[in-house]
Scaffold this active site. Sequence first.
Site, PDB file in Angstrom:
ATOM      1  N   HIS A 133    -116.590 -56.447 -30.510  1.00  0.00           N
ATOM      2  CA  HIS A 133    -116.673 -56.317 -29.199  1.00  0.00           C
ATOM      3  C   HIS A 133    -118.143 -55.461 -28.835  1.00  0.00           C
ATOM      4  O   HIS A 133    -118.936 -56.249 -27.938  1.00  0.00           O
ATOM      5  CB  HIS A 133    -115.940 -54.770 -28.865  1.00  0.00           C
ATOM      6  CG  HIS A 133    -114.474 -54.820 -28.703  1.00  0.00           C
ATOM      7  ND1 HIS A 133    -113.761 -56.112 -27.705  1.00  0.00           N
ATOM      8  CD2 HIS A 133    -113.160 -54.956 -29.516  1.00  0.00           C
ATOM      9  CE1 HIS A 133    -112.129 -55.540 -27.777  1.00  0.00           C
ATOM     10  NE2 HIS A 133    -112.352 -55.367 -28.440  1.00  0.00           N
ATOM     11  N   HIS A 135    -113.081 -56.072 -36.280  1.00  0.00           N
ATOM     12  CA  HIS A 135    -112.961 -56.556 -35.029  1.00  0.00           C
ATOM     13  C   HIS A 135    -113.446 -55.351 -33.764  1.00  0.00           C
ATOM     14  O   HIS A 135    -113.974 -56.034 -32.659  1.00  0.00           O
ATOM     15  CB  HIS A 135    -111.365 -55.957 -34.834  1.00  0.00           C
ATOM     16  CG  HIS A 135    -110.505 -55.572 -33.165  1.00  0.00           C
ATOM     17  ND1 HIS A 135    -109.679 -55.846 -33.183  1.00  0.00           N
ATOM     18  CD2 HIS A 135    -111.382 -54.387 -32.957  1.00  0.00           C
ATOM     19  CE1 HIS A 135    -109.752 -55.985 -31.819  1.00  0.00           C
ATOM     20  NE2 HIS A 135    -110.177 -55.369 -31.574  1.00  0.00           N
ATOM     21  N   GLU A 136    -114.470 -54.268 -34.259  1.00  0.00           N
ATOM     22  CA  GLU A 136    -114.883 -53.352 -33.142  1.00  0.00           C
ATOM     23  C   GLU A 136    -116.568 -54.337 -33.347  1.00  0.00           C
ATOM     24  O   GLU A 136    -116.869 -54.105 -31.731  1.00  0.00           O
ATOM     25  CB  GLU A 136    -114.973 -52.179 -33.518  1.00  0.00           C
ATOM     26  CG  GLU A 136    -113.195 -51.227 -33.226  1.00  0.00           C
ATOM     27  CD  GLU A 136    -113.193 -51.660 -32.560  1.00  0.00           C
ATOM     28  OE1 GLU A 136    -113.613 -51.803 -31.354  1.00  0.00           O
ATOM     29  OE2 GLU A 136    -111.895 -51.519 -32.898  1.00  0.00           O
TER      30      GLU A 136
END
Length: 692
Positions: free
Chosen positions: A480, A476-477
Amino acid sequence: MNTSNPLLDFSGLPRFDLFRPEHVTPAIEQLIAEATEVVNKLEAPSSDVTWDNFVIPLEEATERLGRAWGIVNHLNHVADTPELRAVYNENQPKITEFFTILGQNEALFDKYKAIRAGAEYANLTPARKRIVENALRDFRLGGAELPEDKKERFAAIQEQHAAISTRFSENVLDATNDYKYVVENEADLAGIPDDAKAAARAAAEAEGKAGWQFTLHFPSYFPVLQFASNRALRETIYRASATKASDAGIVFSELEKWDNTSNIAQLLRLRDEEAKLLDYRNFAEVSLVPKMAESPDHVISFLEDLARRARPFAENDLAELRAFAKDELGIEDMHAWDVAYASEKLREKRYAFSAQEVKEYFPEPKVIEGLFKVVQSLFSVQIKLDEAPVWHPDVRFYRIERDGQLVGQFYFDLYARAGKGQGAWMDDARGRRMTTGGILQTPVAYLTCNFTPPATVDGKLQPSLFTHDEVTTLFHEFGHGLHHMLTEVEELSVSGISGVEWDAVELPSQFMENFCWEWDVLQGMTAHVKTGEPLPRALYDKMLAAKNFQSGMQTLRQVEFSLIDMHLHYDFDPNSQQTVQQLIDDVRQKFSVMIPPSFNRFQHSFGHIFAGGYAAGYYSYKWAEVLSADAYAAFEEAVEAGGGEISAETGRRFQREILAMGGSRPALESFKAFRGREPSIDALLRHNGMNA
Ligand SMILES: [Zn+2]
């Protein structure tokens, strides 16, 4: 320029090796003074306002301040010391003040208007046009266009709103901290795991009490609701939690001093007034101006559609749970305080596997290798270990290259340690832009997690083992991070995640999570810590089945929160006789499968919308999930067409149309350019096991 201060060295990467807290105040003061001088010059009346003589100097002056403060802010989150915290708190108000004044500067607003009306505008690139439009929008929403008397009222509203919001969260915090429930007899704690019991025992001991003390902090009360077989204990704790900071006063009448009822009413009235000052009909319209969703009606119909589709699955989830509670747990009439408990028992029975068992298949080096492999194949890049000054020996630094060219760099700070904030996040150290000297500034990201560090087991250093949740967090990170680093925009304010509508900003991150559920990907990124075997298919199947456990009920719950938030800011009149509770009851009657007890006052601690930035924006969570699931479906379609999940062709298109474009055009346009059509809800329903 004072080059002996590392915070004032912008020639390359941050000088974490030379940084000391005493550098902060002089650097920040100098940079604010320099930026203020630039702003003062730019304010002067001029008949010739251009991109080059106005926007560029303004961006450069504020970028230096932003970058230096970014380093301080980052260190404050990952390497907190009393000295650093002191200088952080000393300088933070100066930064807030500088940017607040900048946002209300009418002379600057006029200059942007002059650029918009000038001859040069037509020839600006789309990215530059968007920057001008965004600036005008933000000035308008900040009240810069109001006549003097209304401007004063607008400022007063902001001030009151901030104060009441703060009081709202203080009440929640105080009510949470104040509640203490002591259990004297250990037999009453049956079912609660040992670690939760030990924490409760320690909490009692710390206050010189006998027994076990529970509070309304999540790690304390939730294990009771989830595991305690004592139904009366569950009910007590549930009531306390569900009436926190409210008028319900069921637990303690003295809790009334923390009652948020009037704070909620006042916040809604202030927001309504602000919207009307700005010439909108309601606050929901104001909230949606900078977002991807077009209108409150658009959001409401999206949510109602999702509710309609999830409902049969939610009804089924609930019927199963009721039957299970009755047949296997002897609970004839299931109440709100039985739901988490019965659900946990049903989950255990149905998907018997432990997070610990899964963890042994995910040693860190294998996971990182798997993540990099996915990224390299999807986006035709290479990730290599690189070198830079860091703030802790555990931090690693990498570079991303394409065809030998540097694309971006990132810091990996993966392990939990003292002085580091909770959770996982991505932050930018530097954004991509073309400098006035024609030199390309490449993006740099901080990727921070809080995983368990490697430990010595039987005299041997064993790599860190990640739970599947942690693997998902990492992906997820990194999503980003990719949004920030794979951008191709050359204008700072709209490169990478800058300028992306916030109901679309979770698209790349949630998109990346999908790969953690791909069988082919998992096989390549798992190796049992003892045997080296990849994840067995049977265990994977159980994980997958458990993933969608009660997804119907969970979806409806999120929809219920989102609809309550939207209606409160849209068609609720805060000056009428209707109460917030009536509106909530109404939404629940229409959409919930299990209506909470009448004393439930969850809204009294709904900090997202009353003390955070989510007012008329809570729907963003589900909204972005639709986008990310639908984007991922393009990769699933590539498989059906005979390729693999890691389709480089689809990956390149995803990069070109979404990641590369950043905030330089509306998110909907980027999405449509990638998918060739409007977003559809089908993929999200399918991924959640709710296919019609
Ligand atoms: Zn995120």
